[in-house]
Design a protein around this motif. Structure first.
Motif, PDB file in Angstrom:
ATOM      1  N   SER A   1       0.813  -1.225   0.000  1.00  0.00           N
ATOM      2  CA  SER A   1       0.000   0.000   0.000  1.00  0.00           C
ATOM      3  C   SER A   1       0.841   1.268   0.000  1.00  0.00           C
ATOM      4  O   SER A   1       0.295   2.371   0.061  1.00  0.00           O
ATOM      5  CB  SER A   1      -0.937   0.010   1.222  1.00  0.00           C
ATOM      6  OG  SER A   1      -1.773  -1.128   1.221  1.00  0.00           O
ATOM      7  N   ALA A   2       2.149   1.109  -0.062  1.00  0.00           N
ATOM      8  CA  ALA A   2       3.026   2.285  -0.022  1.00  0.00           C
ATOM      9  C   ALA A   2       2.882   3.084  -1.300  1.00  0.00           C
ATOM     10  O   ALA A   2       2.750   2.529  -2.396  1.00  0.00           O
ATOM     11  CB  ALA A   2       4.480   1.855   0.166  1.00  0.00           C
ATOM     12  N   HIS A   3       2.922   4.407  -1.155  1.00  0.00           N
ATOM     13  CA  HIS A   3       2.861   5.283  -2.328  1.00  0.00           C
ATOM     14  C   HIS A   3       3.788   6.468  -2.082  1.00  0.00           C
ATOM     15  O   HIS A   3       3.517   7.317  -1.240  1.00  0.00           O
ATOM     16  CB  HIS A   3       1.434   5.783  -2.569  1.00  0.00           C
ATOM     17  CG  HIS A   3       1.333   6.690  -3.755  1.00  0.00           C
ATOM     18  ND1 HIS A   3       1.489   6.243  -5.054  1.00  0.00           N
ATOM     19  CD2 HIS A   3       1.110   8.029  -3.842  1.00  0.00           C
ATOM     20  CE1 HIS A   3       1.364   7.267  -5.883  1.00  0.00           C
ATOM     21  NE2 HIS A   3       1.134   8.361  -5.175  1.00  0.00           N
TER      22      HIS A   3
ATOM     23  N   GLU B   1       4.573  -1.741   7.182  1.00  0.00           N
ATOM     24  CA  GLU B   1       3.809  -0.577   7.637  1.00  0.00           C
ATOM     25  C   GLU B   1       3.938   0.595   6.668  1.00  0.00           C
ATOM     26  O   GLU B   1       3.560   1.723   6.999  1.00  0.00           O
ATOM     27  CB  GLU B   1       4.297  -0.154   9.031  1.00  0.00           C
ATOM     28  CG  GLU B   1       3.996  -1.153  10.138  1.00  0.00           C
ATOM     29  CD  GLU B   1       2.507  -1.305  10.387  1.00  0.00           C
ATOM     30  OE1 GLU B   1       1.777  -0.299  10.231  1.00  0.00           O
ATOM     31  OE2 GLU B   1       2.075  -2.427  10.720  1.00  0.00           O
ATOM     32  N   ASN B   2       4.490   0.325   5.477  1.00  0.00           N
ATOM     33  CA  ASN B   2       4.601   1.330   4.416  1.00  0.00           C
ATOM     34  C   ASN B   2       5.500   2.508   4.799  1.00  0.00           C
ATOM     35  O   ASN B   2       5.258   3.647   4.394  1.00  0.00           O
ATOM     36  CB  ASN B   2       3.212   1.846   4.017  1.00  0.00           C
ATOM     37  CG  ASN B   2       2.281   0.729   3.588  1.00  0.00           C
ATOM     38  OD1 ASN B   2       2.679  -0.151   2.819  1.00  0.00           O
ATOM     39  ND2 ASN B   2       1.055   0.755   4.082  1.00  0.00           N
ATOM     40  N   LYS B   3       6.551   2.202   5.573  1.00  0.00           N
ATOM     41  CA  LYS B   3       7.454   3.259   6.018  1.00  0.00           C
ATOM     42  C   LYS B   3       8.620   3.492   5.066  1.00  0.00           C
ATOM     43  O   LYS B   3       9.343   4.468   5.218  1.00  0.00           O
ATOM     44  CB  LYS B   3       7.998   2.916   7.412  1.00  0.00           C
ATOM     45  CG  LYS B   3       6.929   2.796   8.494  1.00  0.00           C
ATOM     46  CD  LYS B   3       6.164   4.090   8.687  1.00  0.00           C
ATOM     47  CE  LYS B   3       5.166   3.987   9.830  1.00  0.00           C
ATOM     48  NZ  LYS B   3       4.381   5.237   9.993  1.00  0.00           N
ATOM     49  N   GLY B   4       8.821   2.615   4.099  1.00  0.00           N
ATOM     50  CA  GLY B   4       9.922   2.828   3.176  1.00  0.00           C
ATOM     51  C   GLY B   4      10.362   1.545   2.500  1.00  0.00           C
ATOM     52  O   GLY B   4       9.732   0.492   2.643  1.00  0.00           O
ATOM     53  N   VAL B   5      11.486   1.643   1.757  1.00  0.00           N
ATOM     54  CA  VAL B   5      12.037   0.497   1.043  1.00  0.00           C
ATOM     55  C   VAL B   5      13.168  -0.117   1.851  1.00  0.00           C
ATOM     56  O   VAL B   5      13.966   0.599   2.473  1.00  0.00           O
ATOM     57  CB  VAL B   5      12.543   0.905  -0.356  1.00  0.00           C
ATOM     58  CG1 VAL B   5      13.592   2.016  -0.258  1.00  0.00           C
ATOM     59  CG2 VAL B   5      13.128  -0.286  -1.103  1.00  0.00           C
ATOM     60  N   ALA B   6      13.254  -1.443   1.836  1.00  0.00           N
ATOM     61  CA  ALA B   6      14.324  -2.158   2.533  1.00  0.00           C
ATOM     62  C   ALA B   6      14.792  -3.307   1.660  1.00  0.00           C
ATOM     63  O   ALA B   6      13.982  -3.958   0.983  1.00  0.00           O
ATOM     64  CB  ALA B   6      13.834  -2.684   3.882  1.00  0.00           C
ATOM     65  N   TRP B   7      16.100  -3.558   1.670  1.00  0.00           N
ATOM     66  CA  TRP B   7      16.646  -4.729   0.983  1.00  0.00           C
ATOM     67  C   TRP B   7      16.534  -5.909   1.941  1.00  0.00           C
ATOM     68  O   TRP B   7      17.254  -5.997   2.942  1.00  0.00           O
ATOM     69  CB  TRP B   7      18.104  -4.487   0.600  1.00  0.00           C
ATOM     70  CG  TRP B   7      18.277  -3.927  -0.779  1.00  0.00           C
ATOM     71  CD1 TRP B   7      18.661  -4.615  -1.896  1.00  0.00           C
ATOM     72  CD2 TRP B   7      18.086  -2.571  -1.204  1.00  0.00           C
ATOM     73  NE1 TRP B   7      18.712  -3.769  -2.985  1.00  0.00           N
ATOM     74  CE2 TRP B   7      18.361  -2.506  -2.594  1.00  0.00           C
ATOM     75  CE3 TRP B   7      17.685  -1.396  -0.549  1.00  0.00           C
ATOM     76  CZ2 TRP B   7      18.268  -1.333  -3.329  1.00  0.00           C
ATOM     77  CZ3 TRP B   7      17.587  -0.224  -1.280  1.00  0.00           C
ATOM     78  CH2 TRP B   7      17.878  -0.195  -2.647  1.00  0.00           C
TER      79      TRP B   7
ATOM     80  N   VAL C   1       5.919  -5.843  -2.006  1.00  0.00           N
ATOM     81  CA  VAL C   1       6.107  -5.825  -3.465  1.00  0.00           C
ATOM     82  C   VAL C   1       7.446  -5.165  -3.774  1.00  0.00           C
ATOM     83  O   VAL C   1       8.042  -4.486  -2.928  1.00  0.00           O
ATOM     84  CB  VAL C   1       4.963  -5.064  -4.168  1.00  0.00           C
ATOM     85  CG1 VAL C   1       3.628  -5.755  -3.937  1.00  0.00           C
ATOM     86  CG2 VAL C   1       4.905  -3.608  -3.686  1.00  0.00           C
ATOM     87  N   ARG C   2       7.895  -5.346  -4.999  1.00  0.00           N
ATOM     88  CA  ARG C   2       9.154  -4.757  -5.428  1.00  0.00           C
ATOM     89  C   ARG C   2       9.090  -3.232  -5.421  1.00  0.00           C
ATOM     90  O   ARG C   2       8.098  -2.648  -5.845  1.00  0.00           O
ATOM     91  CB  ARG C   2       9.510  -5.210  -6.833  1.00  0.00           C
ATOM     92  CG  ARG C   2      10.147  -6.571  -6.908  1.00  0.00           C
ATOM     93  CD  ARG C   2      10.654  -6.832  -8.316  1.00  0.00           C
ATOM     94  NE  ARG C   2      11.488  -8.024  -8.303  1.00  0.00           N
ATOM     95  CZ  ARG C   2      12.771  -8.022  -7.966  1.00  0.00           C
ATOM     96  NH1 ARG C   2      13.353  -6.878  -7.646  1.00  0.00           N
ATOM     97  NH2 ARG C   2      13.469  -9.135  -7.953  1.00  0.00           N
ATOM     98  N   ALA C   3      10.188  -2.645  -4.967  1.00  0.00           N
ATOM     99  CA  ALA C   3      10.323  -1.190  -5.074  1.00  0.00           C
ATOM    100  C   ALA C   3      11.176  -0.805  -6.275  1.00  0.00           C
ATOM    101  O   ALA C   3      11.034   0.291  -6.818  1.00  0.00           O
ATOM    102  CB  ALA C   3      10.950  -0.626  -3.806  1.00  0.00           C
ATOM    103  N   LEU C   4      12.087  -1.719  -6.679  1.00  0.00           N
ATOM    104  CA  LEU C   4      13.000  -1.481  -7.793  1.00  0.00           C
ATOM    105  C   LEU C   4      13.081  -2.748  -8.635  1.00  0.00           C
ATOM    106  O   LEU C   4      12.731  -3.839  -8.156  1.00  0.00           O
ATOM    107  CB  LEU C   4      14.392  -1.099  -7.279  1.00  0.00           C
ATOM    108  CG  LEU C   4      14.479   0.154  -6.387  1.00  0.00           C
ATOM    109  CD1 LEU C   4      15.842   0.220  -5.712  1.00  0.00           C
ATOM    110  CD2 LEU C   4      14.230   1.415  -7.210  1.00  0.00           C
ATOM    111  N   ASP C   5      13.562  -2.628  -9.871  1.00  0.00           N
ATOM    112  CA  ASP C   5      13.616  -3.806 -10.739  1.00  0.00           C
ATOM    113  C   ASP C   5      14.719  -4.767 -10.300  1.00  0.00           C
ATOM    114  O   ASP C   5      15.507  -4.475  -9.396  1.00  0.00           O
ATOM    115  CB  ASP C   5      13.784  -3.402 -12.204  1.00  0.00           C
ATOM    116  CG  ASP C   5      15.107  -2.681 -12.462  1.00  0.00           C
ATOM    117  OD1 ASP C   5      16.169  -3.190 -12.043  1.00  0.00           O
ATOM    118  OD2 ASP C   5      15.080  -1.604 -13.081  1.00  0.00           O
TER     119      ASP C   5
END
Length: 289
Positions: free
Chosen positions: A178-180, A234-240, A256-260
């Motif tokens: 749900s992150a945007h 919690e939709n706070k950001g991207v993490a590896w 879900v993926r944030a980057l390819d």
């Protein structure tokens, strides 16, 4: 002379900070400082140069460090051997494993490693990479289970330890479903690993010089992949995050993926042990892995 003094000495040499080393040793900073000073008094030399920025080894300290680490390993090995002779620790395997591998990979891998011969007892110590490395160096465990990357060597002396590849994993840049964060090149909230994390070393190497290109904005940090995963959910950001840890969340569509895929980081999973002899049962286990 006390064994904890040698362990404290190695911890301070590793962290370079009385505060951080005391935290890792689960003792107050004043008590930790007194123990380090007690070792220096016993040795009759200064082992550290103390500055407002931290502590660095003196020449005497640098000379002493390998011997102190080897003495610590021998003392723990002597205790284990005595306990085995007395029947108190027969066929006990002791592992240190990073948190991310302790949750999902370790139980599955150990079941397969038994190969029809049940292991009588296992003791698993789960902690950050730094603490796990210290436990192996000090001889408190026989094996270290961790992620590895060929471009980021472990902080272990190659002439004192040997490892085997026992699995594979991959770090994937993930966000909550749900992150945007917008489609334009705005700052992307970034959930990072701390310096104590082995995964943090690997991600930092991969992203070196590329943080601005990705518009990463550090928001939160932890040495625990599970904590970063919770923040991502919690939709706070991207993490590896390790695929081994997040498989179910991805299947469920919660992450879900944030980057390819070009930003994925392939990893090996290694089991590491000292080159010095370990218990007969541990040696047999190693031979069969």
């Amino acid at each position: 002379m006390e064994l904890v003094w040698l362990e404290d000495f190695a911890a301070l040499a590793e962290y370079g900070s009385f505060v951080r080393a005391a935290e890792a040793r689960h003792v107050t900073q004043p008590a930790f400082s007194r123990r380090v000073r007690s070792l220096e008094n016993w040795m009759g030399v200064e082992l550290f140069i103390r500055t407002p920025q931290g502590a660095t080894l003196t020449e005497a300290g640098k000379q002493m460090l390998p011997s102190a680490q080897e003495a610590t390993r021998r003392l723990y090995r002597m205790r284990s051997e005595a306990q085995e002779v007395a029947g108190m620790a027969a066929k006990t395997l002791q592992f240190a494993a990073t948190h991310s591998l302790s949750f999902t990979f370790f139980p599955r891998w150990l079941r397969g490693a038994e190969k029809g011969t049940p292991i009588e007892a296992v003791r698993l110590h789960s902690d950050s990479m730094v603490v796990c490395e210290q436990m192996l160096v000090q001889g408190q465990v026989q094996f270290l289970l961790c992620h590895r990357h060929p471009d980021v060597p472990p902080l272990l002396a190659p002439d004192q330890f040997v490892s085997k590849k026992i699995g594979e994993d991959v770090l994937v840049p993930l966000v909550g479903a749900s992150a945007h964060f917008g489609s334009s090149a705005v700052s992307l909230p970034y959930l990072a690993y701390t310096q104590e994390s082995g995964l943090g070393r690997i991600v930092a190497h991969r992203l070196q010089g590329k943080e601005d290109f990705l518009h990463l904005k550090p928001l939160f940090s932890s040495h625990l992949a599970a904590v970063l995963m919770s923040m991502a959910l919690e939709n706070k950001g991207v993490a590896w995050l390790p695929r081994s840890l997040t498989e179910q969340e991805v299947v469920d569509g919660r992450l879900v993926r944030a980057l390819d895929e070009s930003w994925d980081i392939a990893l090996d999973i290694h089991l590491t042990r000292p080159l010095a002899p370990i218990s007969p049962f541990a040696e047999a286990f190693w031979a069969g892995v």
